[in-house]
Motif scaffolding. Structure first.
Motif, PDB file in Angstrom:
ATOM      1  N   ALA A 432      62.127  41.540  21.651  1.00 45.01           N
ATOM      2  CA  ALA A 432      61.616  40.420  22.435  1.00 45.01           C
ATOM      3  C   ALA A 432      60.201  40.131  21.989  1.00 45.01           C
ATOM      4  N   GLY A 433      59.813  38.859  22.077  1.00 48.55           N
ATOM      5  CA  GLY A 433      58.469  38.537  21.619  1.00 48.55           C
ATOM      6  C   GLY A 433      58.033  37.148  22.025  1.00 48.55           C
ATOM      7  N   LEU A 434      56.956  36.697  21.428  1.00 53.58           N
ATOM      8  CA  LEU A 434      56.405  35.361  21.606  1.00 53.58           C
ATOM      9  C   LEU A 434      56.308  34.692  20.243  1.00 53.58           C
ATOM     10  N   GLU A 435      56.551  33.376  20.230  1.00 57.58           N
ATOM     11  CA  GLU A 435      56.544  32.633  18.981  1.00 57.58           C
ATOM     12  C   GLU A 435      55.819  31.315  19.176  1.00 57.58           C
ATOM     13  N   ALA A 436      55.023  30.942  18.206  1.00 52.05           N
ATOM     14  CA  ALA A 436      54.352  29.645  18.218  1.00 52.05           C
ATOM     15  C   ALA A 436      54.501  29.019  16.841  1.00 52.05           C
ATOM     16  N   GLU A 437      54.801  27.717  16.831  1.00 52.25           N
ATOM     17  CA  GLU A 437      54.979  27.018  15.565  1.00 52.25           C
ATOM     18  C   GLU A 437      54.384  25.619  15.661  1.00 52.25           C
ATOM     19  N   ARG A 438      53.642  25.261  14.631  1.00 52.14           N
ATOM     20  CA  ARG A 438      53.051  23.918  14.540  1.00 52.14           C
ATOM     21  C   ARG A 438      53.498  23.311  13.224  1.00 52.14           C
ATOM     22  N   GLY A 439      54.039  22.065  13.284  1.00 48.21           N
ATOM     23  CA  GLY A 439      54.519  21.478  12.055  1.00 48.21           C
ATOM     24  C   GLY A 439      54.857  20.013  12.160  1.00 48.21           C
ATOM     25  N   GLN A 440      55.252  19.466  11.021  1.00 44.19           N
ATOM     26  CA  GLN A 440      55.723  18.080  10.936  1.00 44.19           C
ATOM     27  C   GLN A 440      56.986  18.057  10.084  1.00 44.19           C
ATOM     28  N   THR A 441      57.963  17.294  10.550  1.00 45.31           N
ATOM     29  CA  THR A 441      59.178  17.080   9.771  1.00 45.31           C
ATOM     30  C   THR A 441      59.455  15.586   9.700  1.00 45.31           C
ATOM     31  N   SER A 442      60.193  15.189   8.668  1.00 44.65           N
ATOM     32  CA  SER A 442      60.537  13.781   8.513  1.00 44.65           C
ATOM     33  C   SER A 442      61.897  13.679   7.847  1.00 44.65           C
ATOM     34  N   ASP A 443      62.754  12.851   8.431  1.00 46.08           N
ATOM     35  CA  ASP A 443      64.069  12.604   7.845  1.00 46.08           C
ATOM     36  C   ASP A 443      64.519  11.209   8.230  1.00 46.08           C
ATOM     37  N   VAL A 444      65.811  10.929   8.067  1.00 47.50           N
ATOM     38  CA  VAL A 444      66.314   9.587   8.314  1.00 47.50           C
ATOM     39  C   VAL A 444      66.201   9.195   9.784  1.00 47.50           C
ATOM     40  N   LEU A 445      66.090  10.166  10.693  1.00 50.11           N
ATOM     41  CA  LEU A 445      65.927   9.872  12.112  1.00 50.11           C
ATOM     42  C   LEU A 445      64.474   9.622  12.484  1.00 50.11           C
ATOM     43  N   GLY A 446      63.549   9.827  11.527  1.00 47.87           N
ATOM     44  CA  GLY A 446      62.152   9.570  11.780  1.00 47.87           C
ATOM     45  C   GLY A 446      61.323  10.832  11.728  1.00 47.87           C
ATOM     46  N   PRO A 447      60.010  10.678  11.794  1.00 49.77           N
ATOM     47  CA  PRO A 447      59.133  11.853  11.768  1.00 49.77           C
ATOM     48  C   PRO A 447      59.035  12.510  13.135  1.00 49.77           C
ATOM     49  N   VAL A 448      58.797  13.833  13.108  1.00 47.14           N
ATOM     50  CA  VAL A 448      58.565  14.597  14.335  1.00 47.14           C
ATOM     51  C   VAL A 448      57.334  15.456  14.112  1.00 47.14           C
ATOM     52  N   ASP A 449      56.311  15.220  14.921  1.00 42.46           N
ATOM     53  CA  ASP A 449      55.102  16.040  14.898  1.00 42.46           C
ATOM     54  C   ASP A 449      55.180  16.936  16.130  1.00 42.46           C
ATOM     55  N   TYR A 450      55.243  18.229  15.931  1.00 38.05           N
ATOM     56  CA  TYR A 450      55.619  19.087  17.057  1.00 38.05           C
ATOM     57  C   TYR A 450      54.780  20.351  17.122  1.00 38.05           C
ATOM     58  N   THR A 451      54.746  20.919  18.314  1.00 37.36           N
ATOM     59  CA  THR A 451      54.226  22.262  18.570  1.00 37.36           C
ATOM     60  C   THR A 451      55.235  22.962  19.464  1.00 37.36           C
ATOM     61  N   LEU A 452      55.690  24.114  19.046  1.00 39.40           N
ATOM     62  CA  LEU A 452      56.680  24.881  19.801  1.00 39.40           C
ATOM     63  C   LEU A 452      56.083  26.198  20.265  1.00 39.40           C
ATOM     64  N   VAL A 453      56.418  26.578  21.484  1.00 40.41           N
ATOM     65  CA  VAL A 453      56.102  27.904  21.997  1.00 40.41           C
ATOM     66  C   VAL A 453      57.391  28.455  22.582  1.00 40.41           C
TER      67      VAL A 453
END
Length: 650
Positions: A432-453
């Motif tokens: 078990a743990g904690l996770e954090a991710e910051r990123g940008q993705t882009s595809d045919v559905l459009g760009p996604v600028d995201y931060t996940l915890v």
């Protein structure tokens, strides 16, 4: 000049050739001279059915053969050498079941048939060749028939124990009436009987005596094996000896046996394997006590050898569809003196173009055509001597996934995960743990600028016998992670994944292995376009469905481009066949697809592939070469794909 000495037919051996003087020849006698008396040795076995193997056995036992390059000073020494060979040669023949064998050793025609004092004339016959030519020495063997076993008894030795009874002694010992009466079969029976009782928690089992009775007239042998199974015992205390710079509590953390647990050779082997998983450990030596302790348990003593603390390495893989990838890494295996591992890793790979353009010449190559991944991993095993491990991983990635025909996505992200792993046993753990991710993705559905915890939870069960080349057991991994999202996409979601693989060996040596794998995945709680492309599911590639480009099996959206899915199904089956100890072939079948729905929809079409692999087995794992072809290709899929890497596909 190439010179080869004429010898009886035998396996090719460079030692029998003298190539430009580089190898020399052990079959050719030393040069003649006044001070020594070299001899030329020959074995004659007539039409014995296994003459080649029997000759090698006799050579191993023969003093004349072992000392053939050490010429004696005189005929008397050679004569005594010959007479000293009679009994060892007879013993070697008896060991192979030839109890009526006859051995004659002749020096220039003068023969000796019994050990003891050399017969008159033997030394003189050898001396006639001094300073002229090597003395001819011929060992003539008439082995006679192989004796057979007639009666085999397994006799209890020491104090009789009514619970120590073997239901089928012939099956356990492997000795049956009519079998050849060889020492090899008796030794194998000894080992089998001891192993039988040790596997039943009797660690001090031993064969006290072997009582053979040979009937030369009937050409048979009766034999009795006196077996003392010893008392039933459990494991005692584990004593820790030499550990180098690895703390003793870390070693103990990976020993899951408790005093009083039933003794088992398999449990001991599993413990050795468990300790060897500590990155700082290079070798594990386990020594069993020779007597039980006061509680009737067997003490065990453990010593480990530490691996080199620092490691630098390099690896590469290649696929005709996905292109090349290279990876380099540096590792410290005992960073702070507590068996901590720090690993720095970097890899670069070809990022396929997904915008319709192609790389046709070197000038077309752009920096964006290179993908990269860099990671830092830290492991602290056995926190405070417990069975809890701390894991921290930091990863940065830039990638482009897909093809010109089906599109794909681009992504840049950085991920930090910290977790605690608890080991229940050498095969089962949870994390078990904690996770954090910051990123940008882009595809045919459009760009996604995201931060996940997120809070990733996972379990692992692995009873396989080898990490890179399993032949037995099962391997299960499952994880679930709820994520809160921020930024351009703020829809929370839950991602679950599971993979189950199994391995079944059709023989004891693992030369014929059936292997299968199933993988599943699901994302719920958010619409497809709200989920970052890197968190959607795709199938395809060398570790998924071979024959298709990496992560190109998914639903298609606008412009018939890949969108990824919210669920996944993958399946593989292989037959791993070893042709030799180092070469194997692997016919395989793969199937899989990602789906838009939250659970796999098997009414939709699965993509299928089949192929044939070649394996070259090395001490660090098999080198894998797979050729795969799609069975139901889509328009734009290549007809065949080649994969080269280290380790089995799963």
């Amino acid at each position: 000049m190439l010179a080869a000495e004429t010898t009886p037919a035998r396996a090719f051996d460079l030692s029998s050739l003298d190539v430009f003087g580089l190898f020399g020849s052990k079959e050719k006698p030393p040069p003649v001279g006044a001070a020594t008396l070299p001899y030329e040795l020959r074995f004659e076995l007539g039409d014995a059915p296994d003459a080649s193997a029997l000759t090698r056995t006799l050579q191993d036992a023969s003093l004349l053969y072992r000392l053939r390059q050490d010429a004696p000073p005189d005929g008397e020494t050679l004569a005594r050498r010959a007479t000293a060979d009679i009994d060892p040669l007879l013993d070697a023949l008896w060991a192979r079941g030839y109890f009526n064998a006859d051995v004659t050793i002749a020096v220039d025609g003068v023969a000796v048939r019994r050990a003891g004092e050399p017969p008159p004339g033997l030394a003189a016959a050898a001396e006639r060749h001094r300073n002229r030519s090597p003395a001819p020495v011929v060992v003539t063997v008439n082995p006679g028939p192989v004796f057979a076993l007639r009666k085999v008894d397994i006799v209890p030795g020491g104090r009789r124990d009514p619970t120590a009874v073997i239901a089928d002694p012939a099956k356990v010992s492997g000795l049956k009436p009519g079998d050849p009466a060889t020492s090899a079969s008796l030794r194998a029976a000894q080992a089998a009987l001891v192993d039988y009782w040790r596997a039943r928690s009797r660690p001090l089992a031993k064969v006290v005596e072997i009582r053979p009775v040979v009937d030369h007239a009937a050409k048979i042998m009766d034999v009795a094996l006196v077996v003392d199974p010893g008392p039933v015992a459990g494991f005692g205390e584990f004593g820790i000896g030499e550990t180098g710079d690895i703390p003793e509590p870390v070693i103990r953390s990976f020993i899951y046996l408790e005093p009083g647990d039933p003794y088992s050779p398999k449990a001991l082997a599993d413990t050795r394997k468990s300790i060897a998983t500590i990155p700082a450990v290079g070798a594990v030596r386990m020594r069993e006590g020779t007597a039980l302790d006061a509680r009737g348990n067997l003490p065990v003593f453990v010593e480990v050898a530490e691996r080199p603390k620092r490691l630098i390495g390099f690896s590469a893989r290649y696929s005709t569809i996905d292109g090349p990838a290279v990876k380099t890494y540096w590792e410290h295996r005992n960073l702070f003196g507590g068996a901590e591992r720090l690993r720095l890793e970097g890899s670069i790979f070809l990022a396929p173009r997904i915008d319709g353009t192609k790389i046709q010449r070197f000038g077309d190559f752009l920096p964006s055509d290179i993908g990269a991944r860099f990671s830092v991993g830290f492991l602290k095993p056995a926190l405070g001597g417990s069975r809890n491990d701390l894991l921290i991983d930091l990863t940065g990635t830039r990638e482009r996934v897909g093809t010109n025909r089906f599109g794909g996505y681009t992504a840049r992200y950085i991920n930090l995960t910290a977790g605690l792993r608890h080991r229940f046993s050498d095969v089962f753990s949870i994390q078990a743990g904690l996770e954090a991710e910051r990123g940008q993705t882009s595809d045919v559905l459009g760009p996604v600028d995201y931060t996940l915890v997120g809070v990733p939870l996972s379990l692992r069960y692995d009873s396989t016998d080898n990490l890179l080349d399993p032949t037995r057991g099962i391997r299960l991994t499952a994880s679930v992670a709820p994520y809160a999202a921020f930024g351009g996409s703020d829809a929370p979601f839950v991602q679950g994944k599971a993979s189950l693989s199994g391995y079944y060996s059709l023989d004891e040596d693992g030369r014929y292995v059936l292997a299968g794998r199933i993988g599943l995945g699901s994302v719920s709680g958010a619409d497809l376009d709200e989920i970052p492309a890197t968190r959607r599911f795709y199938a395809g590639g060398g570790g998924s469905v071979r024959g298709y480009a990496y992560r190109t099996l998914s639903p298609l959206g606008p412009l018939n481009h890949l969108t990824g899915g919210r669920s996944l199904f993958e399946a593989s089956a292989e037959a791993r066949i070893k042709i030799t100890n180092t070469i194997g072939i692997v016919p395989f079948f793969d199937a899989g697809m990602a789906f838009e729905s939250q659970i796999p929809n098997f009414k939709e079409r699965l993509q299928l592939a089949a192929g044939l692999g070649l394996r070259y087995y090395t001490p660090i794992g098999p080198i894998r070469v797979d050729v795969a072809a799609p069975l139901n290709p889509r328009k734009g899929d290549k007809p065949v794909a080649l994969y080269i890497s280290i380790g089995q596909a799963f």
